[in-house]
Each structure stands twice: as structure tokens, then as C-alpha cells.
Design an enzyme around this catalytic site. Structure first.
Site, PDB file in Angstrom:
ATOM      1  CB  SER A 106      -0.577  -0.952  12.688  1.00 57.80           C
ATOM      2  OG  SER A 106      -0.477  -0.168  11.521  1.00 57.80           O
TER       3      SER A 106
HETATM    4  N1  SAH Z   1       1.469   4.052  11.719  1.00 57.93           N
HETATM    5  C1  SAH Z   1       0.089   4.271  12.061  1.00 57.93           C
HETATM    6  C2  SAH Z   1      -0.829   3.402  11.231  1.00 57.93           C
HETATM    7  C3  SAH Z   1      -1.810   4.233  10.533  1.00 57.93           C
HETATM    8  S1  SAH Z   1      -2.726   3.502   9.226  1.00 57.93           S
HETATM    9  C4  SAH Z   1      -0.161   4.125  13.554  1.00 57.93           C
HETATM   10  O1  SAH Z   1       0.753   3.734  14.275  1.00 57.93           O
HETATM   11  O2  SAH Z   1      -1.249   4.446  14.042  1.00 57.93           O
HETATM   12  C5  SAH Z   1      -1.935   4.201   7.807  1.00 57.93           C
HETATM   13  C6  SAH Z   1      -1.911   5.709   7.688  1.00 57.93           C
HETATM   14  O3  SAH Z   1      -1.286   6.026   6.443  1.00 57.93           O
HETATM   15  C7  SAH Z   1      -3.283   6.393   7.651  1.00 57.93           C
HETATM   16  O4  SAH Z   1      -3.361   7.340   8.667  1.00 57.93           O
HETATM   17  C8  SAH Z   1      -3.326   7.037   6.262  1.00 57.93           C
HETATM   18  O5  SAH Z   1      -4.020   8.285   6.231  1.00 57.93           O
HETATM   19  C9  SAH Z   1      -1.839   7.219   5.962  1.00 57.93           C
HETATM   20  N2  SAH Z   1      -1.499   7.366   4.545  1.00 57.93           N
HETATM   21  C10 SAH Z   1      -1.999   6.719   3.475  1.00 57.93           C
HETATM   22  N3  SAH Z   1      -1.425   7.166   2.331  1.00 57.93           N
HETATM   23  C11 SAH Z   1      -0.507   8.118   2.705  1.00 57.93           C
HETATM   24  C12 SAH Z   1       0.392   8.974   1.995  1.00 57.93           C
HETATM   25  N4  SAH Z   1       0.474   8.981   0.663  1.00 57.93           N
HETATM   26  N5  SAH Z   1       1.176   9.809   2.711  1.00 57.93           N
HETATM   27  C13 SAH Z   1       1.106   9.866   4.062  1.00 57.93           C
HETATM   28  N6  SAH Z   1       0.263   9.100   4.788  1.00 57.93           N
HETATM   29  C14 SAH Z   1      -0.538   8.234   4.121  1.00 57.93           C
END
Ligand code: SAH
Length: 230
Positions: free
Chosen positions: A78
Site C-alpha cells: 500500500s
Molecule cells: N498490508 C499490505 C498490503 C497488501 S495488498 C502491505 O503492507 O504490503 C492486499 C493483500 O490482501 C494482498 O496481498 C492480497 O493477497 C491480500 N488478500 C486479499 N484477499 C484476502 C483474504 N481473503 N484473506 C487474506 N488476504 C487477502
């Protein structure tokens, strides 16, 4: 094939945080403050964590721009502003239990860990889960537990949580997550199809929730089910 870049750097001793990185990070913190992030603890946490550790080495110069960035598996780390915005809404206190959905790179979990929370973070993509787990262990932030699971279900075995943070765009607010929030607890979740509005949900009692609808963001989608490594 997914580049296993974290394996290259996650070994101790290979993680280098130079004066140049520290300087770029100071500037990022100033930029975030200028964009309206006020919480000094959140700004200090962002000032401490080397965001370039969470990106592929080739892209480390991008790490201190206020931008989202690909981390492989079609996912992104993000944007720093978004991390700071969501973290500020959570009003994190030391030792409280926080559930994060969407570990991704592990950067947001690291921010919560540095703020002293006990972090439980779930990722649905096995590759990302393993990389983030290794990196967070190498950084020795402590108090961060990673899980390879479907975040829609939350972690009922560890509930209730003082705070719940969703870092993927949800079509609707999962009831299972609301139920895992402690009374008085806060959930921050972006809700919407292509773009999302940030929701801050406060649990007032067993049955009552207060909803505040805030600014607009664009997140990768919150998907059901898990994805195993190929
Ligand atoms: N917090 C992260 C942002 C990652 S983007 C950071 O600091 O880098 C969002 C993430 O949510 C992705 O890696 C995606 O695979 C995950 N995601 C999406 N749906 C999900 C679910 N049902 N359970 C767990 N993770 C999920």
C-alpha cells in the site's frame, strides 16, 4: 515465476539501511505530515521502518516515494499515505491485539508491530505469506504472528480483537469479522467495487455498531479462498 527477492535479503546482515535511505525516509515522513497525517507516533513508526526492505532490491529507490508498488503475485504494497491513514484511524495502543487482513509485503504489520501492538496478520497467497513471514522474522520486530488463511473468516480462535484492519478492497463488510471485534473496538476497512470508501466501524455493544464513511481509496480486491504456491 515469482521472483523470490526476499530470500536474497532476508538473511541477517544483508539488510542494509544506509544514511541515504534514512534521509529519504525523513523526507517521506515530512511529505506525509504535509498531506495531513498528524499522529506523531504513526509518523515516527514510518520514520523507523526501512520500507525498501519490503520491495525488490532493484526498486529500492521507489520505496520512499508516496506510491503503491507491485510486490509480485499481482499484489501491491500500500501507498505510505494509505498505511499512515489507516493506522491513524486505528489509534493503536501498546499490547492491544490487532488483526490485519492482507499481509502482502508485511510492511503494514511491521508498522503496527513497531507501535507495540500484538499483531495477527492473515494472507491468502502462500508465496506472499512465506516471504513476509521470513522478512518479519529477520527484522525481529516481535509480536507479529503471520497466518496463511482466508481472511474472510478472520481468526475466531484468537478473537476478540481490539482493532481489525483490512488492507484489501471489500465488496461488503464481512459479518464474521465484525463478530471478532471487542466491544469498544475499531475496524478499518475499505468498502467498494472498483474504488473504495474507507469505513471506520466502532463496536458499541454486543449488537450495535457505529459506521463512519471517510475518504476514497483504490485497493486490490479482497478475495475469498486461499491460493497455494505453484
Ligand atoms: N498490508 C499490505 C498490503 C497488501 S495488498 C502491505 O503492507 O504490503 C492486499 C493483500 O490482501 C494482498 O496481498 C492480497 O493477497 C491480500 N488478500 C486479499 N484477499 C484476502 C483474504 N481473503 N484473506 C487474506 N488476504 C487477502
Amino acid at each position: 515465476m515469482v521472483l523470490d527477492y526476499f530470500s536474497l535479503i532476508a538473511e541477517k546482515g544483508k539488510l542494509k539501511d544506509t544514511y541515504r535511505h534514512q534521509g529519504l525516509r525523513k523526507k517521506l515522513v515530512k511529505d506525509l505530515a504535509a498531506k495531513g497525517i498528524k499522529d506523531p507516533k504513526v509518523l515516527a513508526a514510518i520514520g523507523r521502518i526501512p520500507r525498501h526492505f519490503f520491495l525488490e532490491k532493484t526498486f529500492e529507490d521507489w520505496a520512499y516515494q508516496d506510491k503503491a508498488f507491485p510486490i509480485g503475485n499481482k499484489q501491491t504494497i500500500s501507498q505510505p499515505f494509505t498505511v499512515a491513514y489507516q493506522t491513524s484511524l486505528l489509534a493503536v495502543k501498546k499490547r492491544e491485539k490487532i488483526l490485519e487482513i492482507g499481509t502482502g509485503s508485511g510492511y503494514q504489520a511491521a508498522v503496527l508491530g513497531v507501535l507495540g501492538a500484538r499483531v495477527y496478520t492473515i494472507e491468502r497467497q502462500e508465496d506472499l505469506h512465506h516471504r513476509a513471514t521470513r522478512l518479519l522474522q529477520a527484522l525481529e520486530i516481535g509480536n507479529i504472528r503471520t497466518f496463511f488463511k482466508d481472511g474472510y473468516k478472520g481468526l475466531p480462535e484468537f478473537a476478540p480483537f481490539a482493532k481489525i484492519l483490512v488492507t484489501a478492497g471489500a465488496k461488503k463488510i464481512p459479518l464474521k469479522l465484525k463478530k471478532q471485534l471487542a466491544i469498544g473496538g475499531i475496524m478499518v476497512i475499505p468498502v467498494g467495487q472498483t474504488v473504495q470508501r474507507m469505513y471506520k466501524i466502532t463496536r458499541l455493544s454486543e449488537t450495535d455498531f457505529q459506521e463512519e464513511v471517510l475518504d476514497t481509496f483504490r485497493f486490490v480486491p479482497f478475495l475469498e479462498g486461499v491460493e497455494k504456491s505453484k
